[in-house]
Structure formats: C-alpha cells, structure tokens
Enzyme design. Structure first.
Site, PDB file in Angstrom:
ATOM      1  NE  ARG A   1      91.414  55.884 -10.804  1.00 34.58           N
ATOM      2  CZ  ARG A   1      91.157  55.489 -12.074  1.00 34.58           C
ATOM      3  NH1 ARG A   1      90.518  54.376 -12.274  1.00 34.58           N
ATOM      4  NH2 ARG A   1      91.554  56.203 -13.115  1.00 34.58           N
ATOM      5  CB  THR A   2      89.928  61.912  -7.568  1.00 34.22           C
ATOM      6  OG1 THR A   2      91.123  61.156  -7.689  1.00 34.22           O
ATOM      7  CG2 THR A   2      90.001  62.771  -6.324  1.00 34.22           C
TER       8      THR A   2
ATOM      9  CE  LYS B   1      82.018  81.961 -19.969  1.00 36.03           C
ATOM     10  NZ  LYS B   1      80.851  82.123 -19.074  1.00 36.03           N
TER      11      LYS B   1
ATOM     12  NE  ARG C   1      92.731  65.191  -9.836  1.00 36.95           N
ATOM     13  CZ  ARG C   1      92.840  63.885 -10.079  1.00 36.95           C
ATOM     14  NH1 ARG C   1      92.774  63.432 -11.323  1.00 36.95           N
ATOM     15  NH2 ARG C   1      93.011  63.030  -9.098  1.00 36.95           N
TER      16      ARG C   1
ATOM     17  CG  HIS D   1      95.951  62.589  -5.405  1.00 32.98           C
ATOM     18  ND1 HIS D   1      94.718  62.829  -4.835  1.00 32.98           N
ATOM     19  CD2 HIS D   1      95.700  61.866  -6.529  1.00 32.98           C
ATOM     20  CE1 HIS D   1      93.774  62.272  -5.576  1.00 32.98           C
ATOM     21  NE2 HIS D   1      94.340  61.692  -6.611  1.00 32.98           N
TER      22      HIS D   1
END
Ligand code: CP
Length: 316
Positions: free
Chosen positions: A51-52, A80, A101, A129
C-alpha cells in the site's frame, strides 16, 4: 524545506488544511492531474510494502509526475554496505522528493538530516508511520465527519504497531478522545506511550484483553496485525498471531455506526465474512491513502493549484 517524520510535524491547523486539500483532490482529481509535471518521487523502501509504496507511486503519477526507486534493500546498494546518509545524498541528485521505509527506527530522520529534498517517513521499524496516520485521519474525518468526540478501540499488536503509535500521537490533539487499548499482556502499548503520551496529557483510556468487552463502547475499531517480522522468536509469534479474530458474531456486539479500520495487510485478525459489513471501512481507507499522499506531496513541494488549472476543472 520540510520533511515528514511524525504526524506531529504538522500543527492541527496544518493537518486540517492538508485533509481539506485531500478531500478536494478526491472530488476534483482532474484539477490536480498536471500539478507535479516534471517532478520526480523516489520511493526508497528497505522493507516490504504494498500500500504505502504503490499509493505513493499512484499519487505522484496522478499528479502528473514520475517515480523511481527500489523496493527492497537487496535490490539497492545497501546490500553492498552503503549508508542511508550516502544513499539520500545521491537520491537528492535524482529526485525532488523521497518516501523512505526502513526497518530501523530513526533511519528516515537520519536521511532527512543529509537530504536536500523533502524526505517522508514511510514507516521506520516499530516507531512511526505518519502517512498511514494521515490516511487514518482522512478516513475517520470523511466517514464520521469529525475527528473529536470519539471512543477509539485499538486492537492487536499495540507494542510493535507503529501505525497505532502514530495514530495515538495524532488523535490526542482533538477534543474528547478516549481510547480502549485491546491487547494481550505481552503486546500492550509501550510504557512511554501510556505514561508520557496518554497519562501526561490526561487522555482517558482503559486497557482490556477481550475484544468482546470493548465492542459496545466503540465508535471506531482499529484492528492491527500481529507482525511476525517484529518478533524475536517464532514460538511467541505463533502463540499470539490468532489472539484476536473479528467475526460476524463480535460485530453483532458493536454500534450500528461503528467503523472498522485496519492499516492492512490483514492475516487472520478480521474474518473475510466481515468484509461485506457496511461498517468495514478498511478498503475505503486504502483508497483515501492515495488522496492524502497526493496532498502531502503537493504540500511538501510547496505546489499550489488554482481552482482552474489549465483553464478548467473537469468532473470525474
Ligand atoms: N499499511 C501499510 O503500511 O501497508 P504496506 O506495508 O503494504 O505498505
């Protein structure tokens, strides 16, 4: 330049303005269809999302902009060993705004301190959030017509649930809010939220274990998933995962106008038989997430849209 790390980064007046803008976008999407022409959104997701990430991308595309990014740490140079600070310096050369995120609490904040473009916290570990909170606020405001005078039940994983933590922070700023915190003992809200956020602000709340004991009082029931990825061992997760299952029988105990929200994804905590109940609002909630993220992108990029862009406004 502004970033969004927490829902408290906006004042109540600014939030009202943003939600008003989101509602206008919902009503008149065509008016905003070219507002971000030439602008690019980078979605830097070090943790899975449906969703986000996709609602941010949908939001930017609906504003006439473009999107780029990565959807897992493995597919970026984080694999890396590149730091978030270095990554955002580079992303600042490629995009105008970034949604990030990260599984580590505070990583988007670290990024914002090195960034030359607005950074949006799209979820950091078990912490916050904020864009889910904007989505939740828009859903409640649109479907209930108000953000105050509500009894809100928060159910499930209240310990690790970042959506719950952000929502509590945001809602205590509205009048006559009362919480019923429904969780097993092991997943109660962290003590800093109970003491510093709720008790210090004289917000009425009660903590209960049984969903049935809370149902009849609630105006909103906010269900959450028990998050496997936040548990240190599988045994604890398995013990907790089906602690709450909202079904038709439990819905029969609720007010006729109670709304069921859920940030999604759900696993078993809401039975699919509830989906057809008119009080089930979680898929409508996901749709509001696009409008509110459109409004957020415009706000952080300081783009205003006149009532008649391109000369006219079209119905949708
Ligand atoms: N609500 C939410 O954050 O969903 P995703 O994890 O799919 O983005």
């Amino acid at each position: 330049m502004r970033h969004l790390m927490s829902p408290l980064d906006f004042s109540v007046a600014e939030l009202d303005g943003l939600l008003e803008l989101a509602s206008d976008i919902e009503k008149h999407p065509q008016k905003y269809a070219h507002a971000c022409g030439g602008k690019k959104l980078a979605t830097c997701f070090y943790e899975p999302s449906t969703r986000t990430r996709l609602s941010f991308e949908s939001a930017m595309l609906s504003l006439g902009g473009s999107v780029l990014g990565f959807s897992s740490a493995d597919s970026s140079s984080a694999s890396k060993g590149e730091s978030v600070s270095d990554t955002i310096r580079v992303i600042s050369c490629y995009a105008d705004i970034c949604a990030m995120r990260h599984p580590k609490e505070g990583a988007p904040l670290v990024a914002s301190q090195k960034s030359t473009i607005p950074v949006i916290n799209a979820g950091d570990g078990g912490h916050q959030h904020p864009t889910q909170t904007l989505t939740d606020l828009m859903t409640i405001r649109s479907l209930k017509g108000q953000l105050g005078d509500l009894t809100i039940g928060l159910c499930g994983d209240l310990k690790f649930g970042r959506t719950v933590h952000s929502l509590i922070h945001a809602l205590i700023r509205y009048p006559n809010i009362r919480f019923v915190l429904i969780s097993p003992e092991e997943l109660r809200v962290p003590s800093y939220i109970r003491e510093e956020v709720l008790q210090n602000n004289n917000i009425p709340f009660q903590e209960v274990e049984r969903l049935e004991d809370a149902m009849s009082q609630l105006d909103i029931l906010y269900m959450t998933r028990v998050q496997r990825e936040r548990f240190f061992n599988e045994e604890d997760y398995v013990r907790m995962k089906d602690f709450y299952i909202l079904d038709k029988q439990k819905m029969s105990l609720a007010k006729e106008d109670m709304l069921v929200l859920h940030p999604l994804p759900r696993v078993n905590e809401i039975s699919v038989e509830v989906d057809d109940d008119p009080r089930a609002a979680y898929f409508r909630q996901a749709r509001y997430g696009v409008y509110v993220r459109m409004a957020l992108i415009l706000t952080l990029l300081e783009i205003t849209v006149s009532d008649a862009p391109d000369g006219k406004e079209q119905s949708c």
